[in-house]
Design a protein around this motif. Structure first.
Motif, PDB file in Angstrom:
ATOM      1  N   LEU A  11      13.623  43.921  28.629  1.00  0.00           N
ATOM      2  CA  LEU A  11      12.863  43.621  29.527  1.00  0.00           C
ATOM      3  C   LEU A  11      11.523  43.593  30.083  1.00  0.00           C
ATOM      4  CD1 LEU A  11      12.747  41.463  32.146  1.00  0.00           C
ATOM      5  CD2 LEU A  11      13.722  43.103  33.276  1.00  0.00           C
ATOM      6  N   ALA A  12      10.953  45.273  29.883  1.00  0.00           N
ATOM      7  CA  ALA A  12       9.839  45.587  29.960  1.00  0.00           C
ATOM      8  C   ALA A  12       9.191  45.368  28.830  1.00  0.00           C
ATOM      9  CB  ALA A  12       9.945  47.288  29.551  1.00  0.00           C
ATOM     10  N   GLN A  13       9.445  44.971  27.213  1.00  0.00           N
ATOM     11  CA  GLN A  13       8.354  44.396  26.717  1.00  0.00           C
ATOM     12  C   GLN A  13       8.289  42.971  26.730  1.00  0.00           C
ATOM     13  OE1 GLN A  13      10.492  44.939  22.468  1.00  0.00           O
ATOM     14  NE2 GLN A  13       8.575  44.453  21.688  1.00  0.00           N
ATOM     15  N   ASP A  14       9.069  42.301  27.302  1.00  0.00           N
ATOM     16  CA  ASP A  14       9.061  41.235  27.510  1.00  0.00           C
ATOM     17  C   ASP A  14       7.664  40.464  28.470  1.00  0.00           C
ATOM     18  OD1 ASP A  14      10.769  40.073  25.670  1.00  0.00           O
ATOM     19  OD2 ASP A  14      12.177  39.858  27.038  1.00  0.00           O
ATOM     20  N   SER A  15       7.795  41.547  29.570  1.00  0.00           N
ATOM     21  CA  SER A  15       6.929  41.301  30.865  1.00  0.00           C
ATOM     22  C   SER A  15       5.173  42.085  30.138  1.00  0.00           C
ATOM     23  CB  SER A  15       7.147  42.972  32.080  1.00  0.00           C
ATOM     24  OG  SER A  15       8.831  42.502  32.151  1.00  0.00           O
ATOM     25  N   ARG A  16       5.058  43.226  29.455  1.00  0.00           N
ATOM     26  CA  ARG A  16       4.132  43.309  28.708  1.00  0.00           C
ATOM     27  C   ARG A  16       3.536  41.901  27.887  1.00  0.00           C
ATOM     28  NH1 ARG A  16       6.830  48.243  25.932  1.00  0.00           N
ATOM     29  NH2 ARG A  16       6.608  50.343  28.065  1.00  0.00           N
ATOM     30  N   ALA A  17       4.472  41.140  27.153  1.00  0.00           N
ATOM     31  CA  ALA A  17       4.275  40.193  26.485  1.00  0.00           C
ATOM     32  C   ALA A  17       3.601  38.868  26.757  1.00  0.00           C
ATOM     33  CB  ALA A  17       4.928  39.731  25.477  1.00  0.00           C
ATOM     34  N   GLU A  18       4.255  38.827  28.232  1.00  0.00           N
ATOM     35  CA  GLU A  18       3.430  37.786  29.325  1.00  0.00           C
ATOM     36  C   GLU A  18       2.332  37.735  30.541  1.00  0.00           C
ATOM     37  OE1 GLU A  18       6.674  36.989  32.013  1.00  0.00           O
ATOM     38  OE2 GLU A  18       8.338  36.879  30.561  1.00  0.00           O
ATOM     39  N   TYR A  19       2.484  39.589  30.630  1.00  0.00           N
ATOM     40  CA  TYR A  19       1.254  39.980  30.553  1.00  0.00           C
ATOM     41  C   TYR A  19      -0.339  39.504  29.498  1.00  0.00           C
ATOM     42  CZ  TYR A  19      -1.959  42.857  33.725  1.00  0.00           C
ATOM     43  OH  TYR A  19      -3.378  43.680  34.795  1.00  0.00           O
ATOM     44  N   LEU A  20      -0.145  40.418  28.522  1.00  0.00           N
ATOM     45  CA  LEU A  20      -0.958  40.150  27.901  1.00  0.00           C
ATOM     46  C   LEU A  20      -1.987  38.731  27.725  1.00  0.00           C
ATOM     47  CD1 LEU A  20      -1.714  41.479  24.639  1.00  0.00           C
ATOM     48  CD2 LEU A  20      -1.238  39.514  24.648  1.00  0.00           C
ATOM     49  N   ARG A  21       0.032  38.163  27.662  1.00  0.00           N
ATOM     50  CA  ARG A  21      -1.071  36.569  27.376  1.00  0.00           C
ATOM     51  C   ARG A  21      -1.551  35.706  28.671  1.00  0.00           C
ATOM     52  NH1 ARG A  21       4.728  36.398  25.135  1.00  0.00           N
ATOM     53  NH2 ARG A  21       5.778  35.538  27.174  1.00  0.00           N
ATOM     54  N   MET A  22      -1.728  36.247  29.760  1.00  0.00           N
ATOM     55  CA  MET A  22      -2.547  36.037  31.184  1.00  0.00           C
ATOM     56  C   MET A  22      -4.199  36.085  30.604  1.00  0.00           C
ATOM     57  SD  MET A  22      -0.268  37.186  33.713  1.00  0.00           S
ATOM     58  CE  MET A  22      -1.381  37.837  34.992  1.00  0.00           C
ATOM     59  N   PHE A  23      -4.301  37.449  29.903  1.00  0.00           N
ATOM     60  CA  PHE A  23      -5.425  37.635  29.365  1.00  0.00           C
ATOM     61  C   PHE A  23      -5.947  36.724  28.148  1.00  0.00           C
ATOM     62  CE2 PHE A  23      -4.447  41.261  32.315  1.00  0.00           C
ATOM     63  CZ  PHE A  23      -5.451  41.890  32.495  1.00  0.00           C
ATOM     64  N   ASP A  24      -4.877  36.569  27.375  1.00  0.00           N
ATOM     65  CA  ASP A  24      -5.483  35.924  25.937  1.00  0.00           C
ATOM     66  C   ASP A  24      -5.522  34.528  26.018  1.00  0.00           C
ATOM     67  OD1 ASP A  24      -5.787  36.159  23.047  1.00  0.00           O
ATOM     68  OD2 ASP A  24      -3.756  36.225  23.041  1.00  0.00           O
ATOM     69  N   SER A  25      -6.617  34.838  25.739  1.00  0.00           N
ATOM     70  CA  SER A  25      -7.418  33.253  25.763  1.00  0.00           C
ATOM     71  C   SER A  25      -7.260  32.079  24.262  1.00  0.00           C
ATOM     72  CB  SER A  25      -8.440  32.431  26.377  1.00  0.00           C
ATOM     73  OG  SER A  25      -9.296  33.596  25.558  1.00  0.00           O
ATOM     74  N   ASN A  26      -7.793  33.135  23.275  1.00  0.00           N
ATOM     75  CA  ASN A  26      -7.082  32.733  22.168  1.00  0.00           C
ATOM     76  C   ASN A  26      -6.134  32.874  21.149  1.00  0.00           C
ATOM     77  OD1 ASN A  26      -7.503  35.371  21.288  1.00  0.00           O
ATOM     78  ND2 ASN A  26      -9.311  34.911  19.980  1.00  0.00           N
ATOM     79  N   GLY A  27      -5.338  33.605  22.143  1.00  0.00           N
ATOM     80  CA  GLY A  27      -3.947  33.268  22.143  1.00  0.00           C
ATOM     81  C   GLY A  27      -3.545  34.553  20.394  1.00  0.00           C
TER      82      GLY A  27
END
Length: 102
Positions: A11-27
């Motif tokens: 869950l913590a790892q998934d949450s980190r990945a989701e948070y990163l996607r919010m910033f990562d405009s070019n994917g």
């Protein structure tokens, strides 16, 4: 007990990945300084109600504090970014992005 720990870690790892996607405009799976500034700069834009590039005292939460310019705000964000970039590669991965500033 082990299953609970494993699911918590996932869950913590998934949450980190989701948070990163919010910033990562070019994917690309990492956050550049420009992406960090763009995402974090939205807060400044929302607070700068008259759009003059300065958050005046009356635009600050509670109406207290010193005015801050967009340039000063971005300079502070750049310092934060480089503190978080512990690997020194110029990008933040999910772990660096969610780590407390050091």
């Amino acid at each position: 007990m082990i299953l609970l720990l494993a699911s918590t870690a996932t869950l913590a790892q998934d949450s980190r990945a989701e948070y990163l996607r919010m910033f990562d405009s070019n994917g690309d799976g990492r956050v550049s300084e420009a992406e960090y500034l763009a995402y974090m700069g939205r807060g400044f834009q929302n607070m700068d109600s008259n759009g003059d590039g300065t958050i005046e005292t009356d635009e600050l939460p509670g109406g207290r504090g010193s005015p801050i310019t967009l340039q000063a705000y971005q300079d502070n964000l750049r310092r934060q970014f480089h503190k978080l970039d512990r690997s020194g590669d110029g990008y933040l991965n999910a772990r660096e992005l969610t780590a407390p500033p050091g």
